[in-house]
Motif scaffolding. Structure first.
Motif, PDB file in Angstrom:
ATOM      1  N   ILE A 161      41.388  -2.779  45.311  1.00 37.01           N
ATOM      2  CA  ILE A 161      39.971  -3.458  45.955  1.00 37.01           C
ATOM      3  C   ILE A 161      38.627  -3.317  45.176  1.00 37.01           C
ATOM      4  CG2 ILE A 161      38.759  -3.363  47.916  1.00 37.01           C
ATOM      5  CD1 ILE A 161      41.054  -5.370  48.225  1.00 37.01           C
ATOM      6  N   PRO A 162      38.366  -1.936  44.966  1.00 41.07           N
ATOM      7  CA  PRO A 162      38.914  -0.630  45.199  1.00 41.07           C
ATOM      8  C   PRO A 162      38.490  -0.117  46.463  1.00 41.07           C
ATOM      9  CG  PRO A 162      36.975  -0.414  43.703  1.00 41.07           C
ATOM     10  CD  PRO A 162      37.060  -1.914  44.254  1.00 41.07           C
ATOM     11  N   ALA A 163      39.541   0.360  47.399  1.00 39.56           N
ATOM     12  CA  ALA A 163      39.016   1.330  48.723  1.00 39.56           C
ATOM     13  C   ALA A 163      39.806   2.521  48.364  1.00 39.56           C
ATOM     14  CB  ALA A 163      39.647   0.420  49.752  1.00 39.56           C
ATOM     15  N   PRO A 164      39.362   3.364  47.409  1.00 38.86           N
ATOM     16  CA  PRO A 164      39.772   4.653  47.457  1.00 38.86           C
ATOM     17  C   PRO A 164      40.168   5.379  48.637  1.00 38.86           C
ATOM     18  CG  PRO A 164      37.730   4.599  46.332  1.00 38.86           C
ATOM     19  CD  PRO A 164      38.118   3.300  46.903  1.00 38.86           C
ATOM     20  N   THR A 172      31.513  -7.782  43.225  1.00 40.38           N
ATOM     21  CA  THR A 172      31.896  -8.742  42.241  1.00 40.38           C
ATOM     22  C   THR A 172      32.786  -9.626  42.720  1.00 40.38           C
ATOM     23  OG1 THR A 172      31.471  -7.417  40.503  1.00 40.38           O
ATOM     24  CG2 THR A 172      32.574  -9.146  39.837  1.00 40.38           C
ATOM     25  N   ARG A 173      33.793  -9.120  43.605  1.00 41.21           N
ATOM     26  CA  ARG A 173      34.874  -9.848  44.313  1.00 41.21           C
ATOM     27  C   ARG A 173      34.205 -10.774  45.318  1.00 41.21           C
ATOM     28  NH1 ARG A 173      40.055  -8.244  43.066  1.00 41.21           N
ATOM     29  NH2 ARG A 173      39.428  -6.007  43.157  1.00 41.21           N
ATOM     30  N   ASP A 174      33.124  -9.946  46.097  1.00 42.99           N
ATOM     31  CA  ASP A 174      32.650 -10.890  47.194  1.00 42.99           C
ATOM     32  C   ASP A 174      32.126 -12.101  46.673  1.00 42.99           C
ATOM     33  OD1 ASP A 174      33.446  -9.137  49.092  1.00 42.99           O
ATOM     34  OD2 ASP A 174      31.860  -8.136  49.131  1.00 42.99           O
ATOM     35  N   ALA A 187      27.211 -19.709  41.468  1.00 41.73           N
ATOM     36  CA  ALA A 187      27.656 -18.537  42.356  1.00 41.73           C
ATOM     37  C   ALA A 187      28.755 -17.565  41.375  1.00 41.73           C
ATOM     38  CB  ALA A 187      28.393 -19.140  43.439  1.00 41.73           C
ATOM     39  N   ASP A 188      29.498 -18.732  40.555  1.00 44.18           N
ATOM     40  CA  ASP A 188      30.454 -17.863  39.614  1.00 44.18           C
ATOM     41  C   ASP A 188      29.761 -17.058  38.520  1.00 44.18           C
ATOM     42  OD1 ASP A 188      32.792 -19.092  40.790  1.00 44.18           O
ATOM     43  OD2 ASP A 188      32.815 -20.745  39.404  1.00 44.18           O
ATOM     44  N   ALA A 189      28.572 -17.757  38.089  1.00 41.81           N
ATOM     45  CA  ALA A 189      27.735 -16.921  37.223  1.00 41.81           C
ATOM     46  C   ALA A 189      27.146 -15.771  37.723  1.00 41.81           C
ATOM     47  CB  ALA A 189      26.525 -17.925  36.722  1.00 41.81           C
ATOM     48  N   VAL A 190      26.672 -15.627  38.948  1.00 38.97           N
ATOM     49  CA  VAL A 190      26.195 -14.399  39.440  1.00 38.97           C
ATOM     50  C   VAL A 190      27.450 -13.514  39.712  1.00 38.97           C
ATOM     51  CG1 VAL A 190      25.177 -13.361  41.475  1.00 38.97           C
ATOM     52  CG2 VAL A 190      24.533 -15.653  41.198  1.00 38.97           C
ATOM     53  N   ALA A 191      28.571 -13.932  40.111  1.00 33.27           N
ATOM     54  CA  ALA A 191      29.810 -13.081  40.022  1.00 33.27           C
ATOM     55  C   ALA A 191      30.007 -12.536  38.744  1.00 33.27           C
ATOM     56  CB  ALA A 191      30.887 -14.004  40.553  1.00 33.27           C
ATOM     57  N   THR A 192      30.006 -13.355  37.587  1.00 27.18           N
ATOM     58  CA  THR A 192      30.199 -12.703  36.404  1.00 27.18           C
ATOM     59  C   THR A 192      29.234 -11.631  36.052  1.00 27.18           C
ATOM     60  OG1 THR A 192      31.158 -14.971  35.548  1.00 27.18           O
ATOM     61  CG2 THR A 192      30.282 -13.698  33.987  1.00 27.18           C
ATOM     62  N   LYS A 193      27.864 -12.019  36.321  1.00 25.04           N
ATOM     63  CA  LYS A 193      26.853 -11.046  35.973  1.00 25.04           C
ATOM     64  C   LYS A 193      27.031  -9.650  36.523  1.00 25.04           C
ATOM     65  CE  LYS A 193      23.175 -14.259  34.741  1.00 25.04           C
ATOM     66  NZ  LYS A 193      22.032 -14.969  35.379  1.00 25.04           N
ATOM     67  N   GLN A 194      27.246  -9.714  37.734  1.00 25.99           N
ATOM     68  CA  GLN A 194      27.551  -8.623  38.556  1.00 25.99           C
ATOM     69  C   GLN A 194      29.049  -7.801  38.067  1.00 25.99           C
ATOM     70  OE1 GLN A 194      26.016  -7.153  42.043  1.00 25.99           O
ATOM     71  NE2 GLN A 194      27.044  -5.523  40.542  1.00 25.99           N
ATOM     72  N   GLY A 195      29.917  -8.700  37.568  1.00 24.87           N
ATOM     73  CA  GLY A 195      30.883  -7.944  36.955  1.00 24.87           C
ATOM     74  C   GLY A 195      30.622  -7.272  35.534  1.00 24.87           C
ATOM     75  N   ARG A 196      29.448  -7.828  34.828  1.00 26.91           N
ATOM     76  CA  ARG A 196      29.299  -7.115  33.792  1.00 26.91           C
ATOM     77  C   ARG A 196      28.538  -5.871  33.946  1.00 26.91           C
ATOM     78  NH1 ARG A 196      26.930 -12.453  31.358  1.00 26.91           N
ATOM     79  NH2 ARG A 196      28.700 -13.379  30.452  1.00 26.91           N
ATOM     80  N   VAL A 197      27.771  -5.782  35.279  1.00 24.38           N
ATOM     81  CA  VAL A 197      26.812  -4.579  35.361  1.00 24.38           C
ATOM     82  C   VAL A 197      28.081  -3.634  35.802  1.00 24.38           C
ATOM     83  CG1 VAL A 197      25.363  -3.569  37.007  1.00 24.38           C
ATOM     84  CG2 VAL A 197      25.086  -5.910  36.049  1.00 24.38           C
ATOM     85  N   THR A 198      29.098  -4.070  36.544  1.00 24.48           N
ATOM     86  CA  THR A 198      30.337  -3.166  36.903  1.00 24.48           C
ATOM     87  C   THR A 198      30.885  -2.390  35.753  1.00 24.48           C
ATOM     88  OG1 THR A 198      30.511  -4.496  38.821  1.00 24.48           O
ATOM     89  CG2 THR A 198      32.286  -3.131  38.204  1.00 24.48           C
TER      90      THR A 198
END
Lengths: 64, 345
Positions: free
Chosen positions: B176-179, B230-232, A33-44
């Protein structure tokens, strides 16, 4: 590329969510789950950088 | 820290100013904690110095400390001078704030202990304010919102920290971001606190500008949604709502790609969805200035300090979290220390 990366994150999220709760709650599941969050963070981050780059380009063009 | 829906406070004059959902089909991030509507009428009353000083006396402030407060207002600003007085009156609160200022991970636990042990609304206000700042420093805006929800519901109009609490509420929503939720609250802060420190007012103007520019950009909206996801995911929320958000990002990216291709085929410029985004900053850069409580800059060292601690020290803190604190505070701190551990990895 961003679309491809996001699709991969989506697939991994679905696969993880489909696993039984006891698997997800186990240490390996948490690491996954941490790894998925990290990947989503990179895309972000990539998405944000692209937005900023295009924003700057638009501003430069607008100033000409 | 309880997280009930906002109620009670000036219920009669509250009116939902729920911002309209953004267009383009991108889900506008919504915080997992309840966010009360913006009040139409200003719920903040002018600072009542006599009432404040009497409350400080109740907390144990000496006449000398109260006199020193009066002298320090011009020097450091009202909010800072008031916070210093409350800290002087309650040494364990002062010690906890010093730990936060020194980047000690135990600060969250010590502040929560002070909060759990007091029924005094003034002390609660100051502790909740510092807890919110601590959570914001650690990229935990949801717990900051929860702390400030309690402040606004239970401790309003007790302390000159009200203005800064209102500012940081908007700031937490922006992070959050909740602009859509942050924007009206930054504007309300500017309207309701014309005498707030110029540092905060400038920062609020800057944030409004950033958010407005970013809201005009579909790409920034996408990035905002992804940040929330990402936060979720960090919180192990992998269920349908998260998956639906993720599917929307792919659809939106596909739509943008097609729009770009069409523009290119026509020999035109860039797709309109990407402009105008101006030159938005990703982080708020707060101007220098006086008259504030604590440091407005982020201190990323808490997670490092947590990692540098001995296992036994971390275990001691965890053990203290799990005993003696009310369940709502226990849950809040468990989340906080778990997050510190992850940030340090």
């Amino acid at each position: 590329m961003l679309k491809f990366l996001q699709e991969r994150v989506n697939k991994t999220t679905k696969e993880l969510d489909a696993k039984p709760a006891e698997v997800r709650e186990a240490e390996a599941g948490k690491v996954e789950a941490d790894a998925v969050a990290t990947k989503q963070g990179r895309v972000t981050d990539l998405m944000r950088r692209l937005a900023e780059k295009l924003g700057k380009e638009n501003e430069t063009e607008g100033g000409r | 820290m309880s997280r009930p829906p906002f109620r009670g406070l000036l219920a009669g004059c509250l009116l939902a100013l729920v911002a309209t959902a953004q267009d383009e089909g991108i889900p506008s991030p919504v915080p997992a904690v309840p966010v009360p509507p913006v009040a139409v009428q200003n719920p903040f009353q002018p600072f009542d110095r006599a009432r404040f000083e009497a409350a400080c006396k109740q907390l144990g402030a000496t006449p000398e400390q109260i006199a020193a407060f009066g002298k320090r207002i011009d020097e450091v600003g009202l909010a800072r001078a008031a916070d210093d007085l409350v800290r002087a009156a309650v040494p364990e609160f002062d010690a906890a704030v010093k730990k936060h200022e020194g980047g000690d991970p135990q600060a969250a636990l010590d502040l929560t202990k002070v909060l759990a042990a007091t029924q005094d609304p003034l002390l609660q206000a100051h502790v909740r304010y510092h807890l919110a700042r601590l959570f914001l420093d650690c990229d935990d805006p949801e717990n900051a919102i929860a702390a400030l929800n309690d402040y606004l519901e239970k401790n309003l109009n007790r302390s000159p920290l009200d203005g800064e609490a209102a500012y940081f509420y908007a700031q937490a929503l922006a992070e959050i971001p909740a602009p859509d939720l942050a924007l009206p609250r930054f504007r309300a802060f500017l309207q309701w606190f014309p005498d707030a420190s110029e540092r905060f007012r400038s920062a609020a103007h800057q944030r409004i500008g950033e958010i407005e520019r970013q809201q005009e950009s579909r790409l920034h909206n996408l990035a905002d949604g992804m940040k929330k996801t990402t936060r979720d995911l960090k919180k192990k929320r992998t269920g349908k709502p998260t998956q639906l958000d993720q599917e929307t990002y792919v659809e939106e990216l596909q739509a943008l790609i097609e729009e770009f291709q069409e523009k290119e085929n026509q020999g035109g410029g860039k797709a309109s969805g990407t402009s105008p985004s101006g030159n938005p900053a990703t982080e708020s850069a707060l101007p220098e200035g006086d008259g504030t409580v604590g440091n407005l800059e982020k201190r990323p060292s808490l997670a490092d300090r947590w990692g540098d601690m001995k296992d036994a020290e971390r275990e001691k803190i965890r053990a203290e979290v799990n005993k003696g604190l009310p369940p709502q505070y226990q849950k809040m701190l468990e989340e906080y220390y778990k997050k510190l551990g992850k940030a340090q990895k």
